[in-house]
Design an enzyme around this catalytic site. Structure first.
Site, mmCIF file in Angstrom:
data_model
loop_
_atom_site.group_PDB
_atom_site.id
_atom_site.type_symbol
_atom_site.label_atom_id
_atom_site.label_comp_id
_atom_site.label_asym_id
_atom_site.label_seq_id
_atom_site.Cartn_x
_atom_site.Cartn_y
_atom_site.Cartn_z
ATOM 1 N N LYS A 1 0.810 -1.205 0.000
ATOM 2 C CA LYS A 1 0.000 0.000 0.000
ATOM 3 C C LYS A 1 0.846 1.258 0.000
ATOM 4 O O LYS A 1 0.351 2.356 0.043
ATOM 5 C CB LYS A 1 -1.028 -0.002 1.120
ATOM 6 C CG LYS A 1 -0.565 -0.042 2.520
ATOM 7 C CD LYS A 1 -1.806 0.195 3.399
ATOM 8 C CE LYS A 1 -1.612 -0.354 4.790
ATOM 9 N NZ LYS A 1 -2.783 -0.245 5.605
HETATM 10 N N1 GLU Z 1 -5.424 -2.280 11.899
HETATM 11 C C1 GLU Z 1 -5.080 -3.491 11.210
HETATM 12 C C2 GLU Z 1 -5.041 -3.169 9.706
HETATM 13 O O1 GLU Z 1 -4.710 -2.085 9.376
HETATM 14 C C3 GLU Z 1 -6.091 -4.549 11.542
HETATM 15 C C4 GLU Z 1 -5.647 -5.951 11.327
HETATM 16 C C5 GLU Z 1 -6.679 -6.875 11.930
HETATM 17 O O2 GLU Z 1 -7.729 -7.023 11.281
HETATM 18 O O3 GLU Z 1 -6.463 -7.359 13.006
HETATM 19 O O4 GLU Z 1 -5.337 -3.940 8.851
#
Ligand code: GLU
Length: 492
Positions: free
Chosen positions: A261
């Site tokens: 990303k």
């Molecule tokens: N904050 C994480 C992300 O950016 C979440 C990962 C999860 O789903 O545990 O994807």
């Protein structure tokens, strides 16, 4: 117990195409099981915070038709839904772990941490880290006496809270997609749970929230699989039951690279969802395609509406091996979805695109254009980019085309054909064709000798729909004007 799943993006950038796939699988799973989809914004990493990322995530989900049931906009019984608004909960949780002996305060300076890593590396350690082997050599509440710890804390000495990972244990869990997965606790370091700014790390906040929000299934990308043992340990130390885990296969570019990303495009594949919207992909087509990036219905059907996906989706049919993103396949889905739209819908879509480009047209004419062009476009925007000649006289003529097709007798043949077009009745494809073939016979030339230069004259290019259909759609006046202009410009 009813199903509760979450999509938990970090607002560190615009919504990524892989993120949308994760959101979609959570959505399909929730809807399939009559459950609830929660949107949780994981914004504890202030250093990587991007101000307009959250609004982009919300907008991209809305555009894709993935509606959530609880989240920062809608609220809900488990709010707030931004981690930055839940700090007290994480601090309490960290203190709970300290009290039960599963976490500790660490006061080490960055220099002391570097020194420890360098020392271990020079002794041949391949993964020097803060763990059961090293923690007793460091400055923390396990090595300092209690008074000194309290003194340091009340003096506001910079510190973090670390998880105390016991060595020599197996950490096993069942992944709905991968089956049983085991890690050794020796591979897990003493993770930081609370940072020196008092904010939680991803691991702590994620587990605390999944528990408090009563999440039943964690469905996320494979890149998080290596975090799962840390989460399982946290559940164990808190005394909470972990949710079911399901890690979706990685998405690769055609050359096998990861769709990262940090770049906006990789090998012609846009990385952010907003770009697909801007290019003009149909949300339903993108959703249909993404559903197939990891899942399949078990037979050879490919075209699914969102409702059909909901009724057939299951985690059992999600594969574990990496999947390849193909723009060509996505375009194919887009074509199929475009063609299945009701005519009026398609007209609206295309008209919206034309207006954006400053091209004026009325719906009746556009409907006629689309009757010959729908099968030739992959995107609504293709009409303006590939066949602007339906709306404007050509501004020039394709050079290679002219060289190949415009012969010494073209001007004369075209003038003669224009003469016929001026009076044929009715003015339609069949009559225009008969007129052209009659003229070719009379002049003793092949029909192509007239067809190709007429096409150049009408469109400026050498490809497009059938010539006689083009003539009918453009209408008499436009055809005559364009043929005359080409004769003037290209001459003999
Ligand atoms: N904050 C994480 C992300 O950016 C979440 C990962 C999860 O789903 O545990 O994807």
């Amino acid at each position: 117990m009813s199903v509760r799943v979450r999509f938990a993006p970090s607002p560190t950038g615009y919504l990524h195409i892989g993120g949308l796939r994760t959101a979609l699988y959570n959505y399909l799973f929730a809807r399939r099981n009559g459950g609830t989809l929660v949107l949780r914004i994981e914004d504890t990493d202030r250093a990587r915070f991007v101000a307009d990322a959250e609004s982009d995530i919300l907008e991209s989900l809305r555009w894709s038709g993935i509606d959530v049931d609880e989240g920062p906009e809608l609220g809900g019984p488990f709010g707030p839904y931004r981690q930055s608004e839940r700090s007290a909960l994480y601090r309490d949780a960290a203190e709970q772990l300290i009290a039960s002996g599963h976490a500790y305060y660490a006061f080490d300076t960055p220099e002391a941490l570097d020194a420890m890593r360098n020392r271990l590396a020079s002794q041949g350690s391949s993964s020097p880290r803060y763990d059961a082997m090293t923690r007793m050599e460091m400055t923390n509440s396990l090595t300092l006496d209690a008074n000194e710890v309290s003194a340091r804390l009340s003096a506001g000495d910079p510190h973090v809270v670390r998880l105390k990972v016991n060595s020599g244990q197996d950490i096993t869990f069942t992944d709905a997609i991968r089956g049983q997965v085991t890690f050794r606790s020796d591979e897990v370091d003493d993770q930081i749970l609370l940072k020196s700014d008092g904010l939680p790390t991803y691991h702590l906040a994620n587990v605390v929230d999944d528990h408090h929000m009563e999440i039943t299934h964690v469905i996320r990308g494979e890149e998080w699989l290596s975090s799962t043992p840390k989460h399982i340990l946290l559940y164990r130390y808190f005394g909470w039951a972990p949710p079911e885990m399901a890690h979706l296969p990685l998405i690769f570019s055609p050359s096998g690279g990861k769709l990262s990303k940090r770049k906006s495009e990789i090998e012609g594949i846009p990385v952010f969802v907003r770009e697909y919207r801007q290019i003009g992909y149909e949300a339903d087509a993108l959703v249909n395609y993404l559903a197939f990036l990891g899942w399949n219905p078990g037979d050879d059907r490919e075209l699914f509406s969102k409702e059909e996906l909901i009724s057939e989706f299951s985690l059992e049919r999600v594969g574990s091996s990496g999947v390849q993103f193909s723009i060509d396949k996505l375009k194919w889905y887009n074509e199929q979805h475009l063609r299945s739209l009701p005519d009026t819908e398609l007209v609206t879509r295309v008209q919206r695109d034309l207006v954006k480009r400053g091209i004026e047209t009325d719906e009746k004419y556009l409907t006629r254009v689309l009757s010959v062009m729908t099968d030739r476009i992959s995107l609504a925007a293709d009409l303006a980019s590939q066949a602007r000649y339906f709306f404007e006289d050509p501004r020039g003529y394709d050079e290679a085309g002219v060289k190949k097709r415009w012969k010494g007798d073209s001007a004369e043949l075209l003038s003669a054909y224009a003469g016929r077009l001026a009076s044929i009745e009715p003015f339609d494809a069949a009559t225009a064709e008969t007129a052209l073939r009659d003229l070719a016979d009379e002049q003793k030339v092949g029909a192509g000798r007239i067809i190709h230069p007429v096409r150049l004259a009408l469109s400026g290019v050498t490809f497009g729909p059938g010539l006689f259909e083009l003539i009918e759609v453009l209408g008499r006046e436009t055809c005559l004007r364009r043929i005359r202009a080409a004769v003037d410009t290209l001459g003999h």
